[in-house]
Motif scaffolding. Structure first.
Motif, short mmCIF file in Angstrom:
data_model
loop_
_atom_site.label_atom_id
_atom_site.label_comp_id
_atom_site.label_asym_id
_atom_site.label_seq_id
_atom_site.Cartn_x
_atom_site.Cartn_y
_atom_site.Cartn_z
N ILE A 1 32.52 43.82 9.25
CA ILE A 1 33.70 43.71 8.39
C ILE A 1 33.50 42.65 7.33
CG2 ILE A 1 36.15 43.09 8.36
CD1 ILE A 1 36.36 44.29 11.18
N CYS A 2 32.87 41.55 7.71
CA CYS A 2 32.58 40.48 6.76
C CYS A 2 31.70 40.98 5.62
CB CYS A 2 31.91 39.31 7.48
SG CYS A 2 31.47 37.92 6.41
N HIS A 3 30.68 41.79 5.96
CA HIS A 3 29.80 42.33 4.93
C HIS A 3 30.55 43.25 3.97
CE1 HIS A 3 25.90 40.74 6.14
NE2 HIS A 3 26.20 40.99 7.41
N SER A 4 31.49 44.02 4.50
CA SER A 4 32.20 44.97 3.66
C SER A 4 33.36 44.33 2.91
CB SER A 4 32.73 46.14 4.50
OG SER A 4 33.66 45.68 5.47
N ARG A 5 33.94 43.24 3.46
CA ARG A 5 35.08 42.58 2.83
C ARG A 5 34.89 41.06 2.83
NH1 ARG A 5 40.00 44.92 2.27
NH2 ARG A 5 40.35 43.05 1.06
N PRO A 6 33.95 40.54 2.04
CA PRO A 6 33.74 39.08 2.04
C PRO A 6 34.96 38.32 1.53
CG PRO A 6 32.53 40.12 0.24
CD PRO A 6 33.05 41.23 1.10
N ASP A 7 35.79 38.95 0.70
CA ASP A 7 37.01 38.28 0.25
C ASP A 7 38.00 38.12 1.39
OD1 ASP A 7 37.33 41.05 0.36
OD2 ASP A 7 38.93 41.05 -1.13
N ALA A 8 38.11 39.16 2.22
CA ALA A 8 39.09 39.12 3.32
C ALA A 8 38.69 38.12 4.40
CB ALA A 8 39.25 40.51 3.92
N ILE A 9 37.39 37.89 4.61
CA ILE A 9 36.97 37.02 5.69
C ILE A 9 37.43 35.58 5.44
CG2 ILE A 9 34.71 36.28 4.81
CD1 ILE A 9 35.47 37.44 8.38
#
Length: 353
Positions: free
Chosen positions: A55-63
């Motif tokens: 998930i971090c790889h796909s959404r670095p902004d969200a992490i």
């Protein structure tokens, strides 16, 4: 453009060697984050499970926001239990991700619930500010008229459903083992999110001639997270002990039921549940994760959990005396200086043996 605050826990704690930590109140653009590469960012965050790292790889902004939400939960946990033998002090020391109390106790139940709620709260708050991609205002609660009451949805309702969705995807991603603890953790995660949902607020603004309220525009807003903390603390006090029921030909834990109940009654959705009794937390114990209460400051006259008798587990307490000195009775003298007296006070502090 998506903006990150320099006060982010992840920016300042987990990979300071990667990010330029700017002064308080300044910001770091997402383009700078992306330029560093998601591999560098995600691989430097300790405690992530494989699915969370994906998930971090796909959404670095969200992490970044998820990390702030998890820290929000840790801070609230430490506030709620600041006077108890277990005071959440071990949580969040190295990372807000991947922390787990080894005993499936009611304290573990609170930890999981408050963390899941914190992530959902933070993501929803960032969405409402327009600071996170893929979300914004709640679309289903805009421009919907109701027949009774003469009011309508308007403004910018908090997109709580998006925050809950991200919390489920990320926080629940750690639970992969087919055991009773997994069922307990997932239940408490969802209980925390449901309590947050129950605490949502309805705000309205009147419209009409000469201040009349012929029409009201209403929208939903997030509660203060302290309110969520108090609500979950109440459920902690009424936590339900459960046991796993095994079903299927593999006899794997399938669902939870209230322990020692006459029937197969399942716990309520907003119940906090635990499968093991809590340790005393009086002594340091690496097996249970207890830090003990030795050296904790206590109140000698209090009959509550912060009192020396209860907090120190009957071991007694040490008395420390010191004198506090400060400037007092300051007056402005013409011209032009301030003259102060020196005041002092004898103070005693009590710490557990």
């Amino acid at each position: 453009m998506i903006i990150f605050s320099s006060r982010s826990v992840l920016l300042s704690v987990y990979y300071p060697q990667i990010f330029l930590i700017l002064t308080s109140g300044s910001y770091l653009a997402l383009s700078s984050v992306v330029a560093l590469g998601t591999n560098i960012i995600c691989n430097k965050i300790p405690g992530l499970a494989p699915r969370q790292r994906a998930i971090c790889h796909s959404r670095p902004d969200a992490i970044i926001v998820i990390g702030e939400g998890a820290q929000l939960g840790v801070n609230e946990c430490q506030y709620q239990f600041r006077h108890s033998r277990w005071n959440c002090s071990a949580l969040g020391e190295r990372t807000v991700f991947g922390q787990e109390l080894r005993v499936g106790s009611r304290e573990a139940a609170f930890t999981y619930a408050i963390t899941a709620a914190g992530v959902a709260h933070a993501v929803t708050a960032w969405c409402s500010r327009g600071a996170l991609s893929g979300c914004g205002c709640e679309r289903e609660q805009q421009g919907v008229y109701t027949r009774e009451g003469g009011w309508r949805w308007g403004g910018c309702s908090a997109d709580l459903q998006y925050g809950l969705q991200i919390s489920r995807r990320f926080v629940d991603a750690r639970e992969i083992k087919k055991n009773a603890r997994r069922l307990m953790n997932l239940h408490n995660n969802e209980a925390g999110r449901k309590v947050l949902e129950e605490q949502m607020k309805l705000e309205c603004k009147c419209h009409g001639v000469s201040g009349s309220c012929t029409t009201r525009t209403c929208w939903t807003t997030l509660p203060q997270f302290r309110e969520v903390g108090w609500a979950l603390r109440g459920r902690y006090e009424r936590a339900v002990q459960v046991e796993a029921v095994r079903a299927g030909w593999l006899r794997q834990p399938t669902f939870l039921r209230v322990k020692k109940a006459q029937s197969y009654r399942k716990p309520a959705d907003t119940d906090l549940v635990y499968i093991e009794r809590s340790p005393s937390y009086c002594e340091q114990d690496g097996v249970t994760g207890s830090l003990g209460t030795q050296g904790r400051v206590c109140n000698r006259t209090s009959p509550h959990p912060d009192g020396c008798q209860l907090l120190c587990c009957g071991r007694g307490y040490n008395t420390h005396q010191y004198t506090r000195v400060w400037q007092c009775n300051c007056k402005f003298q013409w011209c032009c200086f301030v003259r102060c007296n020196s005041c002092s006070e004898r103070t005693e502090v009590f710490t557990c043996k």
